[in-house]
Design an enzyme around this catalytic site. Structure first.
Site, short mmCIF file in Angstrom:
data_model
loop_
_atom_site.label_atom_id
_atom_site.label_comp_id
_atom_site.label_asym_id
_atom_site.label_seq_id
_atom_site.Cartn_x
_atom_site.Cartn_y
_atom_site.Cartn_z
N CYS A 1 50.01 33.96 40.47
CA CYS A 1 50.84 34.89 41.25
C CYS A 1 52.28 34.40 41.32
CB CYS A 1 50.27 35.05 42.65
SG CYS A 1 48.66 35.84 42.70
N TRP B 1 39.83 33.82 41.32
CA TRP B 1 39.33 32.90 40.30
C TRP B 1 40.41 32.04 39.66
CZ3 TRP B 1 42.35 34.15 36.33
CH2 TRP B 1 42.83 35.46 36.26
N GLU C 1 47.74 36.81 50.72
CA GLU C 1 48.64 36.40 49.63
C GLU C 1 48.23 37.22 48.42
OE1 GLU C 1 49.46 35.07 46.22
OE2 GLU C 1 48.59 33.13 46.73
#
Length: 465
Positions: A268, A136, A234
């Site tokens: 991230c 998201w 990932e």
């Protein structure tokens, strides 16, 4: 998690969606397979025409889709518009470069003649339908950076998006349909995570790509491995941000704040662990903390807002647990470490800087997904590298030094998929993106990314007589 749009700035549930039933999923698998048989034979010129039209439509829709993203997951509206613009840019990049990136490779006939070949060609052929399990936090970008190269390579796509961004997910399917892609070429599956395994095991699904948590990556990789299907993962990151004596401290502090709180700190590749040489630690810490404390937290629809809410209430609880654990064990909160007192609704958390982090604290090894930075003091370059690598993750890294020898050493020794000097980590369609260690494997973007879901086929031609 229910499939629903819940505004994280208010906690209000705005719209809910029913998950697809088995029959509806089967219909979409049938359409995806039929679309692949058509799409795989189209020319690069036709694929580029379709993708360029999608980019044009996305530019026209930019403000509307940005507001949808902000409503669903809370990113500041300014950043949501920038995300949409980046997606259109990447579509255009692949439309213009895919044919060159996937051009036939022709070894020198003299090099293959001892195999009996008169000549040989290596061709990149599409694999089939690729299942994308997406998060998201960048609800448009994460999808487009998979979809643009996959579609240009001749594959078709099935999207299982995060359950809290269903309207963004449906918009993406509709965008490709409006652009003229054949029915079934790219489809959104409104399903829960429990439905992923059966779809991934279906023989009509050729491969999978996932961006998300380490547990989710392990699950998808295990299923795909059992089925002997290609995956690209990932996963999480706890990126280091090294500041060494030759750095421009003002710029490093300014960029460091942006690198930490981009997307409300839920990225991230956000810088999370700030490792600063002892000679400049105090000066950097003062500049950095002052800037973090001055950030404007508020309504993400407000153009002046720099940090919006966390995407979910659970996400804020998880972040609070990491901060509280560190403080209980002796870490010092230089700013933040609390919910804003003037925001009673929504899942807001103040930008936070923690110092005095030790290995026994959870935040030392776990990813802090929110606007929380940890400061480390390093006696020298060797200790800075050791601290940077003392993490199970290896997505990317930042290093601030103008010393060429230090840059060469860091480029060699930092255990990450990227090393960015004197600037924050960013993804670009022309550069490969991915991680090492528990941050995953495979690459997205660039030529490396478009070839991930291709069958590299050796075509061998023997003597004709």
């Amino acid at each position: 998690m229910a499939i629903a749009t819940v505004n994280p700035a208010t906690g209000e549930t705005l719209k809910t969606f029913a998950a697809l039933n088995a029959g509806e999923i089967e219909d979409r698998l049938v359409r995806a397979e039929e679309a692949f048989q058509e799409h795989r034979t189209t020319s690069f010129a036709r694929r580029a025409e379709l993708l360029l039209r999608a980019a044009e439509l996305l530019d026209e829709d930019q403000d509307g889709v940005a507001r949808t993203m902000t409503t669903e997951m809370g990113k500041p509206l300014v950043q949501a518009r920038a995300e949409a613009a980046k997606c259109a840019k990447t579509m255009r990049w692949y439309a213009h470069h895919a044919e060159e990136l996937l051009a036939d490779e022709r070894p020198d006939p003299a090099d293959v003649r001892d195999s009996g070949a008169m000549r040989a060609v290596v061709r990149y052929r599409p694999l089939g339908t690729v299942l994308a399990v997406m998060p998201w936090n960048f609800p448009l970008w994460q999808v487009v950076r998979f979809a643009a190269p996959a579609l240009m390579a001749g594959n078709t796509g099935l999207l299982k998006h995060a359950s809290n961004v269903p309207q963004t997910a449906l918009y993406i399917e509709e965008l490709f349909r409006r652009a003229g892609y054949p029915d079934g070429c790219f489809e959104t599956l409104l399903i829960g995570s429990g439905a992923v395994e059966e779809i991934l095991r279906d023989p009509r699904v050729a491969a999978a790509t996932l961006t998300g948590s380490e547990p989710a990556g392990r699950s998808v990789a295990a299923i795909a491995g059992d089925e002997v299907k290609k995956t690209v993962l990932e996963l999480g990151g706890s990126d280091p941000f090294l500041v060494l004596p030759s750095a421009d401290l003002d710029k490093a502090a300014r960029v460091g704040v942006t690198a930490r709180v981009q997307n409300n700190g839920q990225s991230c590749i956000a810088a999370k662990r700030f490792i600063v040489h002892d000679d400049v630690y105090d000066a950097f810490a003062e500049r950095f903390t002052e800037r973090m404390a001055a950030l404007t937290v508020g309504d993400p629809m407000d153009e002046r807002t720099e940090v919006g809410p966390l995407s979910t209430e659970q996400g804020r609880w998880d972040l609070e647990e990491l901060v509280d654990d560190a403080v209980r064990q002796g870490a010092t909160a230089l700013c933040g470490a609390r919910r804003p007192p003037d925001h009673r609704a929504g899942w807001f958390y103040e930008p936070t800087v923690l110092s005095g982090i030790t290995p026994g604290m959870r935040i030392h090894h776990e990813e802090a997904f929110g606007p929380v930075a940890t400061l480390y003091r390093a006696a020298d370059l060797e200790e800075a590298v050791r601290l940077a690598n003392d993490t199970p993750f290896g997505l990317s890294s930042n290093a601030w030094t103008r010393d060429p020898a230090e840059q060469e050493l860091l480029a060699r020794d930092l255990q990450a998929g990227g090393v960015f000097f004197n600037g924050m980590t960013a993804s670009h369609p022309g550069l490969p993106f991915g991680g090492a260690k528990r941050s995953g494997y495979g690459r997205e973007l660039s030529g490396h990314g478009i070839r991930e879901f291709c069958n590299m086929t050796t075509v061998w031609y023997g003597p004709e007589e």
